[in-house]
Every structure is written in C-alpha cells, then in structure tokens.
Design a protein around this motif. Structure first.
Motif, PDB file in Angstrom:
ATOM      1  N   PRO A 519     -10.767  -1.694  -9.666  1.00  0.00           N
ATOM      2  CA  PRO A 519     -10.026  -0.947  -9.290  1.00  0.00           C
ATOM      3  C   PRO A 519      -8.692  -1.969  -9.706  1.00  0.00           C
ATOM      4  CG  PRO A 519     -11.257  -1.546  -7.005  1.00  0.00           C
ATOM      5  CD  PRO A 519     -11.728  -1.874  -8.249  1.00  0.00           C
ATOM      6  N   GLN A 520      -8.361  -2.885  -9.044  1.00  0.00           N
ATOM      7  CA  GLN A 520      -7.196  -3.905  -9.582  1.00  0.00           C
ATOM      8  C   GLN A 520      -6.726  -4.282 -11.565  1.00  0.00           C
ATOM      9  OE1 GLN A 520      -8.109  -7.364  -8.017  1.00  0.00           O
ATOM     10  NE2 GLN A 520      -7.166  -6.674  -5.370  1.00  0.00           N
ATOM     11  N   LEU A 521      -7.811  -4.096 -11.800  1.00  0.00           N
ATOM     12  CA  LEU A 521      -7.301  -3.820 -13.549  1.00  0.00           C
ATOM     13  C   LEU A 521      -6.238  -2.352 -13.789  1.00  0.00           C
ATOM     14  CD1 LEU A 521     -11.002  -5.320 -14.889  1.00  0.00           C
ATOM     15  CD2 LEU A 521      -8.932  -6.335 -14.424  1.00  0.00           C
ATOM     16  N   ASP A 522      -7.015  -1.475 -12.637  1.00  0.00           N
ATOM     17  CA  ASP A 522      -5.592  -0.087 -12.868  1.00  0.00           C
ATOM     18  C   ASP A 522      -4.454  -0.128 -12.245  1.00  0.00           C
ATOM     19  OD1 ASP A 522      -7.785   0.964 -14.915  1.00  0.00           O
ATOM     20  OD2 ASP A 522      -9.017   1.248 -13.366  1.00  0.00           O
ATOM     21  N   SER A 523      -4.582  -0.999 -10.530  1.00  0.00           N
ATOM     22  CA  SER A 523      -3.515  -0.797 -10.380  1.00  0.00           C
ATOM     23  C   SER A 523      -2.750  -1.681 -10.191  1.00  0.00           C
ATOM     24  CB  SER A 523      -3.767  -0.467  -8.287  1.00  0.00           C
ATOM     25  OG  SER A 523      -4.867  -1.718  -8.252  1.00  0.00           O
ATOM     26  N   GLY A 524      -2.654  -2.831 -11.099  1.00  0.00           N
ATOM     27  CA  GLY A 524      -2.067  -3.932 -10.881  1.00  0.00           C
ATOM     28  C   GLY A 524      -2.015  -4.790  -9.618  1.00  0.00           C
ATOM     29  N   ASP A 525      -2.176  -4.026  -8.350  1.00  0.00           N
ATOM     30  CA  ASP A 525      -1.698  -4.874  -7.474  1.00  0.00           C
ATOM     31  C   ASP A 525      -2.943  -5.787  -7.225  1.00  0.00           C
ATOM     32  OD1 ASP A 525      -1.847  -4.864  -4.882  1.00  0.00           O
ATOM     33  OD2 ASP A 525      -2.144  -3.328  -3.319  1.00  0.00           O
ATOM     34  N   PHE A 526      -2.592  -7.195  -7.509  1.00  0.00           N
ATOM     35  CA  PHE A 526      -3.838  -8.231  -7.208  1.00  0.00           C
ATOM     36  C   PHE A 526      -2.957  -9.344  -6.117  1.00  0.00           C
ATOM     37  CE2 PHE A 526      -1.209  -8.124 -11.245  1.00  0.00           C
ATOM     38  CZ  PHE A 526      -0.038  -9.246 -10.563  1.00  0.00           C
ATOM     39  N   ARG A 527      -2.416  -8.699  -5.106  1.00  0.00           N
ATOM     40  CA  ARG A 527      -1.883  -9.231  -3.835  1.00  0.00           C
ATOM     41  C   ARG A 527      -3.469  -9.919  -3.646  1.00  0.00           C
ATOM     42  NH1 ARG A 527       1.317  -4.762  -0.591  1.00  0.00           N
ATOM     43  NH2 ARG A 527      -0.872  -4.070  -1.742  1.00  0.00           N
TER      44      ARG A 527
END
Length: 554
Positions: A519-527
C-alpha cells in the motif's frame, strides 16, 4: 545432547583435515573393489558414491554420527506420525500420500489412509471426466487447456514432474503453468488460449498466497462477457488447498475443491491433490505409478541398514562436505533433457528445508547446515560453468543423474550423452597433472619454452567429488523413487545436524514485509522505512507519476 559434543563429531573434524591431503586417484588405486563397495544398487537405479573424498574410517564415523543423532529414532517418529515439525506443532506425513505409512495412523481422530484414498479417488474421477471430454466450459465446449496457478511447491513440483515425464504425456489436454505475479507471464499464457475451453487450477495451501490469488483474479477478469463471474468460477475454476472454506468463499464449486492437509509441506506436496496437473498430463495411472515409486523408496529408507541406505548415505556425504570439509555448494547435473527442471525443484526442497541457522535447542548453529544447491542440464552446463567446476579454487561436489534407456527413438544421441556424463565425473575426479600436460604438449611438438609457459593453464587439479545416479529408465515409477530419495536425504541431514527441516520462517518474513509495503507504493507514506527502501519507493512514484502526466498530456 549437542551433536558437536559427540566423539564422532570431533573425529570427523580431525579426519577432514587429513582428507584434504588425500587424492581420489589414490583411493581407487588402493582399493580395486572401491566402486562396488561404495555403491548401492536398487531396482530403479544405481547410486555410485565411490568418487567421494571418503574412506572406510570416514564412513564409519559418519555412520556413528548418524547413530549419535538418533537418526533411526527420528525416522521412526516420521513414519509413526509424531509431530516432528515442532515449531509448528505438526506431523510430517507426505509419505502417507503415497501409501508409505501405517494404515492405522490417525490425525485429529481421522484415519489418514481414508482421507488420502478418498481424495485420490476424487482426483481420478475428475481426470477421467477431463480426458473423456465430458468436462466442458460454460458454453458447452470441451476443456482443451489447463492453467495451473501456483507458486513454490504448488508449481515447481508438478511442472518438474510433467516435464520429466514428457514421454508419457497424453494428448487430451495441454497443461500450462503460471507462478509469477509479474503479469507478463500470465499475459503470455492467456494470449495462446480460448477462455471457452480453458480451465484454471488455483493451487494454494492457505488460499491467501498473494501471487496466486492475484493471478486468479486476473484470470477471472480475462473471461470478460463469456459468462457471469459466478458461472465462470463454477465451470472454469478448480481449487487445490488446505483451506477449502476460503476456496468456497472465493466462488469455486465445492465439488471442484480438492483438499490436502496442514501436515503436508508445500515443497513435499506434489504427491497430494497438488499433483492434479500431473494426473491430467500423464493420466491417473501414471500419477499412481509415481506414488508407488516413491513408496518403494519409503520402504528402502525405513528398512535398509544405514550403511546400505541410499538416502542416508547421500545425507552423510553431503554433510561431510558442507559441515566438515568446508565446501558450501552442491551442483545438480542431470544428463537427461526431461529432468531440466530438477535442479530448480531441488533448490527449493533442500534450501527451504535445511537453510537454517538455529538448532532444535534454540541455539545458533556454528556449523554448515546445508549447501547452496544449483545446477542445470549437464550438456548445457559443460558449455557454461563447468570451467568453474574443473579449475576454480572452489570445490563444488556434484550429483550426476542420467538413465540407461533413452526417452526418444533417435539413434546415437544417448551414447554421446552418457559418454559425456561419465567423462565429466571422471575428469573432475582425476584432473590432469603438470607432468601429464607437459607430456601431451611435447607430443604435439611444442618447444620446451612454449611448454613451460602454457602448462600451468592446462593443469586440472582434479580431486573434485561427485555422486552418480544412473536410472535404468526414466518413467513414473523411477521418478517417484528419485524424488523420494532426495526427500529422505534432506530429512536425514536435518536430523543429524539437529535442525527443524519442515518449517520456513524465512519465507514468511519476506511475505509479511511485502504485504506491508504494497500500500505504500500507492500512498507514498514511507515513514519508518529505512533510507534505501524509502528512496526506492520514492523513485517508483516519481517515474509512474511522470508517465501518467505524459499520458494525460497526450
């Protein structure tokens, strides 16, 4: 007791130092009967382990180590259905799938043989319907193509067997395999097929495997307007799983859900309903012969004394190299086109089983527990990596595998093939000395100075060990015995080295991380990601965003 504390372990460490200075040539010269004494002949094949850096003293101590590890006791537990997969609290009963266990064995109050026989009968009936042309798709047209959707053991085993039994394939249906979640593979397979005549076998133990279920959903979409998704799932999909309730929830008809059980490990599951594509390809009788061949190896492993027990001897030789001699890799070299997938299959079977660093006591192992398995068809390998086998500083023990009887009618080919196999194992053993090189160059008329410069490059140190497995004939029965030979070798080696061979926590780790990252590939939230992973996600998003912008502008 820690296996490293036994006197046999210490003696083997000492013997390994001495054996590094021994020559295989000398071992044969000292013992004219060596080839016969260091071979085991079985109804299906000859197992020759004479070209190994072992002598009687080494073998005696290896056998003593097996006794110290209570290999026979663990073997009895395996065949009695004890929960030897202790990290998961399960028995290991794949021999039951081919009739290799006691008929009185029960799991969860259910007789295992009844469960297995019932599912085999269902497979037989389904395969007969397919071969007789009764099985039809939603438009009434006969099924002509079957696509197996699976990964790991749900793919490697069935495809390897079908390729190995190419001479026994039937004409009624074509079998295709898709394992990669990279859509290119599924796309290429579907491009050849007609949805009205295609059946999908969704093979997943949990029925949650990301790769397999993604491919299954894309396969369902492929049918488009042929029929409603509900009808397509009922007529064009089959499930093989240990979680039938999930397959039913997916929409597959209950009568088309074939079951295996959590006491069957994925990499040992081709004997179960996972082998449905095998039965489709070679007929149920061929599949039954495969099971029977494995059962004969089960009996040999259970009954033969350790010193004449082929899987045990294979395990002992392998751990001798990996654990004591310091040779961390092992090559699988089939000289049989039909066995071209065997190296990949054995990579999973052995490395997923014994690629462990924690002992049964929960301690870190400070010794090698299993080699890196690699290889390819022998003839192709001779023109690819055999240079490394012959002259690299690294020593890579190898298994040469061939058959006496060719699987084709072309004259002359098989003799060349076997001559190459025998010659390569001989060359690895003997090598070519400096003196022999110089004599050969002198006979060619080279001057002394030319000989001096060229000779070092043509020296082959030899002393490279190997096993040879020579099948009488590659057929369903002998193939079953060959696969079971390696299965029991893997089990025996794991027991002696005090590791659990039947879990695969390393596989589970990567799956869990991938699920979280997707899902981070879509959201860009890679914290909370490390800098490298965050950078990779960011690069992916920048490139895809740029491509989307260009498409929109166009």
């Amino acid at each position: 007791m820690d296996i490293t504390q036994f006197p046999s372990w210490r003696r083997l460490n000492s013997l390994a130092e001495k054996m590094h200075g021994r020559q295989l040539r000398d071992l044969f010269n000292d013992d004219p009967q060596r080839a016969a004494r260091f071979s085991v002949e079985l109804p299906e094949f000859l197992f020759d382990f004479s070209k190994n850096l072992i002598d009687d003293e080494v073998l005696v101590n290896l056998l003593q180590l097996a006794g110290d590890a209570d290999l026979e006791g663990w073997r009895d537990q395996l065949f009695a259905g004890a929960p030897i997969n202790r990290t998961e609290g399960r028995p290991v009963l794949h021999p039951a799938l081919r009739g290799g266990l006691s008929g009185s064995l029960q799991v969860g109050g259910a007789p295992v043989d009844v469960l297995v026989d019932s599912e085999l009968q269902r497979l037989k009936e389904f395969v007969n319907l397919l071969h007789n042309g009764v099985l039809a798709g939603c438009t009434g047209r006969r099924i002509t193509d079957v696509v197996n959707l699976g990964v790991g053991g749900s793919h490697l085993g069935p495809e390897m067997v079908i390729e190995a039994l190419r001479a026994y394939r039937r004409d009624e249906v074509r079998i295709h395999f898709v394992s990669n979640v990279d859509g290119a593979q599924l796309h290429d397979v579907l491009a050849q097929l007609n949805p009205e005549t295609t059946l999908f076998v969704v093979s997943s133990k949990t029925f949650t495997t990301t790769e397999t279920m993604t491919n299954a959903r894309s396969a369902l979409d492929w049918f488009g307007s042929v029929a409603s998704p509900e009808v397509v799932l009922q007529r064009h999909f089959v499930a093989v799983t240990a979680s039938p309730e999930k397959a039913c929830a997916f929409g597959i008809a209950p009568q088309r859900i074939f079951q295996f059980w959590d006491w069957v490990g994925g990499r040992f599951s081709l004997w179960s309903a996972i082998g449905l594509p095998i039965a489709m390809a070679v007929g149920f009788e061929g599949f039954r012969a495969l099971l029977d061949g494995a059962a004969t190896m089960d009996r040999h492993f259970r009954q033969a004394p350790l010193e004449r027990n082929a899987p045990v001897l294979m395990a002992l030789v392998s751990l001798w190299y990996c654990t004591f001699m310091g040779y961390p890799a092992h090559a699988i070299l089939p000289y049989e086109q039909a066995l071209h997938m065997l190296p990949a299959y054995l990579q999973q079977a052995e490395m997923e089983s014994n690629g462990k660093s924690t002992t049964r006591a929960g301690e870190e192992a400070d010794y090698g527990t299993g080699p890196l398995i690699w290889g390819m068809l022998g003839i192709n390998g001779q023109h690819a990596f055999y240079q490394y086998l012959h002259q690299s500083p690294e020593v890579v023990p190898a298994d040469f595998i061939g058959s006496v009887t060719p699987g084709h009618p072309l004259p002359g080919h098989h003799e060349i093939l076997l001559a190459n196999m025998f010659a390569q194992s001989q060359a690895l053993m003997n090598g070519v000395s400096r003196e022999e090189v110089e004599k050969e160059l002198a006979a060619r008329g080279l001057r002394a100075e030319e000989i001096r410069k060229l000779a070092p490059y043509k020296v082959h140190r030899g002393n490279r060990p190997s096993n040879t497995i020579l099948l009488r004939k590659l057929d369903p029965h002998s193939l079953g015995a060959l696969i079971a030979l390696y299965e029991h070798k893997i089990f025996a080696q794991g027991v002696i080295l005090q590791i659990y061979s039947f879990d695969q926590w390393g596989v589970e780790l990567g799956k869990g991380l991938a699920s979280a990252l997707q899902p981070q590939l879509d959201s860009g939230d890679f914290r909370n990601q490390d800098a490298s992973t965050a950078g990779l996600i960011n690069f992916y998003r920048r490139v895809t965003a740029g491509a989307a912008a260009l498409e929109f502008a166009g």
